[in-house]
Design a protein around this motif. Structure first.
Motif, PDB file in Angstrom:
ATOM      1  N   VAL A  52      40.847  37.040  37.775  1.00 36.22           N
ATOM      2  CA  VAL A  52      41.001  37.980  38.879  1.00 36.22           C
ATOM      3  C   VAL A  52      42.475  37.964  39.288  1.00 36.22           C
ATOM      4  CG1 VAL A  52      38.654  37.619  39.753  1.00 36.22           C
ATOM      5  CG2 VAL A  52      40.528  36.211  40.641  1.00 36.22           C
ATOM      6  N   HIS A  53      42.889  38.957  40.058  1.00 35.65           N
ATOM      7  CA  HIS A  53      44.250  38.956  40.592  1.00 35.65           C
ATOM      8  C   HIS A  53      44.291  38.110  41.857  1.00 35.65           C
ATOM      9  CE1 HIS A  53      47.128  41.382  38.403  1.00 35.65           C
ATOM     10  NE2 HIS A  53      46.200  42.274  38.143  1.00 35.65           N
ATOM     11  N   ALA A  54      45.159  37.124  41.903  1.00 36.42           N
ATOM     12  CA  ALA A  54      45.307  36.306  43.104  1.00 36.42           C
ATOM     13  C   ALA A  54      45.703  37.153  44.308  1.00 36.42           C
ATOM     14  CB  ALA A  54      46.344  35.209  42.877  1.00 36.42           C
ATOM     15  N   LEU A  55      46.412  38.247  44.065  1.00 36.04           N
ATOM     16  CA  LEU A  55      46.839  39.118  45.152  1.00 36.04           C
ATOM     17  C   LEU A  55      45.663  39.820  45.828  1.00 36.04           C
ATOM     18  CD1 LEU A  55      50.088  40.631  43.592  1.00 36.04           C
ATOM     19  CD2 LEU A  55      49.948  39.046  45.510  1.00 36.04           C
ATOM     20  N   GLY A  56      44.456  39.659  45.268  1.00 37.92           N
ATOM     21  CA  GLY A  56      43.262  40.182  45.923  1.00 37.92           C
ATOM     22  C   GLY A  56      42.870  39.383  47.146  1.00 37.92           C
ATOM     23  N   GLY A  57      43.449  38.192  47.299  1.00 36.73           N
ATOM     24  CA  GLY A  57      43.216  37.396  48.499  1.00 36.73           C
ATOM     25  C   GLY A  57      42.214  36.275  48.328  1.00 36.73           C
ATOM     26  N   ALA A  58      42.249  35.354  49.277  1.00 40.13           N
ATOM     27  CA  ALA A  58      41.419  34.156  49.207  1.00 40.13           C
ATOM     28  C   ALA A  58      39.931  34.476  49.225  1.00 40.13           C
ATOM     29  CB  ALA A  58      41.773  33.224  50.368  1.00 40.13           C
ATOM     30  N   THR A  69      53.856  29.771  42.842  1.00 41.14           N
ATOM     31  CA  THR A  69      53.319  28.490  43.307  1.00 41.14           C
ATOM     32  C   THR A  69      52.443  28.669  44.541  1.00 41.14           C
ATOM     33  OG1 THR A  69      55.263  27.346  42.448  1.00 41.14           O
ATOM     34  CG2 THR A  69      53.906  26.147  44.023  1.00 41.14           C
ATOM     35  N   HIS A  70      52.877  29.515  45.466  1.00 45.02           N
ATOM     36  CA  HIS A  70      52.068  29.795  46.659  1.00 45.02           C
ATOM     37  C   HIS A  70      50.725  30.405  46.276  1.00 45.02           C
ATOM     38  CE1 HIS A  70      50.729  31.311  50.504  1.00 45.02           C
ATOM     39  NE2 HIS A  70      50.737  32.543  50.023  1.00 45.02           N
ATOM     40  N   LEU A  71      50.738  31.375  45.374  1.00 46.77           N
ATOM     41  CA  LEU A  71      49.499  32.004  44.929  1.00 46.77           C
ATOM     42  C   LEU A  71      48.587  30.988  44.235  1.00 46.77           C
ATOM     43  CD1 LEU A  71      50.958  35.352  43.576  1.00 46.77           C
ATOM     44  CD2 LEU A  71      49.523  35.082  45.595  1.00 46.77           C
ATOM     45  N   ALA A  72      49.181  30.087  43.468  1.00 46.24           N
ATOM     46  CA  ALA A  72      48.394  29.054  42.791  1.00 46.24           C
ATOM     47  C   ALA A  72      47.725  28.127  43.798  1.00 46.24           C
ATOM     48  CB  ALA A  72      49.285  28.258  41.841  1.00 46.24           C
ATOM     49  N   LYS A  81      35.090  29.421  33.487  1.00 50.17           N
ATOM     50  CA  LYS A  81      36.231  29.069  34.334  1.00 50.17           C
ATOM     51  C   LYS A  81      36.807  30.318  34.997  1.00 50.17           C
ATOM     52  CE  LYS A  81      37.628  25.091  31.487  1.00 50.17           C
ATOM     53  NZ  LYS A  81      36.619  25.287  30.406  1.00 50.17           N
ATOM     54  N   LEU A  82      37.105  30.208  36.277  1.00 47.09           N
ATOM     55  CA  LEU A  82      37.715  31.297  37.024  1.00 47.09           C
ATOM     56  C   LEU A  82      39.225  31.077  37.099  1.00 47.09           C
ATOM     57  CD1 LEU A  82      37.473  33.850  38.760  1.00 47.09           C
ATOM     58  CD2 LEU A  82      37.202  32.345  40.757  1.00 47.09           C
ATOM     59  N   ILE A  83      39.975  32.037  36.565  1.00 48.41           N
ATOM     60  CA  ILE A  83      41.429  31.943  36.504  1.00 48.41           C
ATOM     61  C   ILE A  83      42.037  33.074  37.331  1.00 48.41           C
ATOM     62  CG2 ILE A  83      43.430  31.883  34.975  1.00 48.41           C
ATOM     63  CD1 ILE A  83      41.449  29.597  34.497  1.00 48.41           C
ATOM     64  N   ALA A  84      42.995  32.740  38.185  1.00 47.40           N
ATOM     65  CA  ALA A  84      43.640  33.747  39.028  1.00 47.40           C
ATOM     66  C   ALA A  84      45.005  34.112  38.457  1.00 47.40           C
ATOM     67  CB  ALA A  84      43.790  33.225  40.457  1.00 47.40           C
ATOM     68  N   VAL A  85      45.252  35.406  38.322  1.00 49.24           N
ATOM     69  CA  VAL A  85      46.546  35.885  37.850  1.00 49.24           C
ATOM     70  C   VAL A  85      47.536  35.813  39.005  1.00 49.24           C
ATOM     71  CG1 VAL A  85      47.827  37.858  36.909  1.00 49.24           C
ATOM     72  CG2 VAL A  85      45.450  37.435  36.198  1.00 49.24           C
ATOM     73  N   THR A  86      48.675  35.187  38.792  1.00 53.29           N
ATOM     74  CA  THR A  86      49.702  35.099  39.843  1.00 53.29           C
ATOM     75  C   THR A  86      50.597  36.340  39.752  1.00 53.29           C
ATOM     76  OG1 THR A  86      51.017  33.673  38.362  1.00 53.29           O
ATOM     77  CG2 THR A  86      49.625  32.590  40.026  1.00 53.29           C
ATOM     78  N   MET A  87      51.707  36.235  39.069  1.00 56.79           N
ATOM     79  CA  MET A  87      52.570  37.397  38.821  1.00 56.79           C
ATOM     80  C   MET A  87      52.555  37.699  37.327  1.00 56.79           C
ATOM     81  SD  MET A  87      54.079  38.631  41.544  1.00 56.79           S
ATOM     82  CE  MET A  87      54.245  38.133  43.273  1.00 56.79           C
ATOM     83  N   LEU A  88      52.353  38.943  36.975  1.00 57.27           N
ATOM     84  CA  LEU A  88      52.337  39.325  35.570  1.00 57.27           C
ATOM     85  C   LEU A  88      53.648  38.918  34.901  1.00 57.27           C
ATOM     86  CD1 LEU A  88      50.875  42.934  35.899  1.00 57.27           C
ATOM     87  CD2 LEU A  88      49.626  40.852  35.250  1.00 57.27           C
ATOM     88  N   THR A  89      53.557  38.488  33.640  1.00 56.03           N
ATOM     89  CA  THR A  89      54.767  38.064  32.938  1.00 56.03           C
ATOM     90  C   THR A  89      55.675  39.243  32.577  1.00 56.03           C
ATOM     91  OG1 THR A  89      53.475  37.984  30.895  1.00 56.03           O
ATOM     92  CG2 THR A  89      53.854  35.898  32.037  1.00 56.03           C
TER      93      THR A  89
END
Length: 236
Positions: free
Chosen positions: A86-92, A141-144, A111-119
């Motif tokens: 999912v996109h981490a920018l979708g919120g907690a 790091t904040h998003l992680a 496993k649930l993996i959150a996308v931080t910033m696209l490469t």
């Protein structure tokens, strides 16, 4: 074969995907299925890959209201893939509900993996186009950190952010790093890239690589080189 390497199957159809895997004797390797292939073939392509013993990372980058993402995850969980993102920018709250959906669907074995910033993004794009201030590494790091506190098992990040994320979130928090290129191949549309050996030396858990292998003149040899570089931790 390495269970830490996912080959991106960026093909437009199952027939082309199957031909590539069979021709290059890559049956059973871990693979990443993204939007292009999944939107053409649907869940059936995952079932076919699983029948051929391919561990699957389903790369759909869900980003919607929390309830919608939760319900989508309940259905995705039934596909029994190794990882979904999912996109981490979708919120907690969205991340929490995504995890709930996976638990309902398959007891959370995916496993649930959150996308931080696209490469494909760099500081200029982040600051000027998205109006997000600061450095890429600090925002990643904040998003992680909040993804972890919201129930994610790990994040998608660039290799260059891996160490800082591990320091902030512990080594048990998974890092999945795309933007991997064999030395001497094109960067394409990626900006924060690295070689397999460098990624291994930085301590990432999983790498994702596509065109350096799929567009190579001899894909099987390119894949074997990839595995060797990963296993040996070569920087070049």
């Amino acid at each position: 074969m390495s269970h830490s390497i996912y080959l991106a199957l960026d093909f437009p159809s199952w027939e082309e995907t199957k031909h590539f895997l069979n021709t290059n004797e890559l049956t059973g390797i871990p693979v990443k299925v993204g939007m292009e292939l999944f939107y053409r073939e649907g869940p059936a392509v995952i079932e076919k890959l699983r029948q051929n013993n391919h561990p699957v990372f389903l790369d759909l980058k869900l980003h919607d209201i929390p309830t919608t993402v939760m319900k989508a995850m309940q259905n995705i969980a039934r596909l029994d893939v190794e990882m979904i993102n999912v996109h981490a920018l979708g919120g907690a709250e969205m991340i929490k509900r995504a995890k709930e959906g996976l638990i309902v669907g398959n007891a959370g074995t995916t496993k649930l993996i959150a996308v931080t910033m696209l490469t494909s993004m760099n500081k200029q794009v982040m600051n000027k186009e998205l109006c997000i201030p600061g450095e890429v590494e600090d925002n990643v790091t904040h998003l992680a950190e909040f993804a972890q506190s919201s129930g994610a098992d790990g994040v998608v990040c660039s290799v260059h952010e891996t160490k800082k994320i591990k320091e902030a979130c512990t080594n048990a928090f998974l890092t999945v790093t795309p933007g991997i290129r064999l030395a001497g191949t094109e960067d394409h549309d990626q900006k924060r890239i690295a070689t397999p050996g460098y990624a291994r030396n930085q301590g990432t858990d999983y790498i994702v690589i596509g065109r350096s292998v799929t567009k190579a003149q001899e894909p099987k040899l390119a894949y074997e080189r990839l595995v060797k570089e990963w296993n040996n931790g070569l920087i070049k």
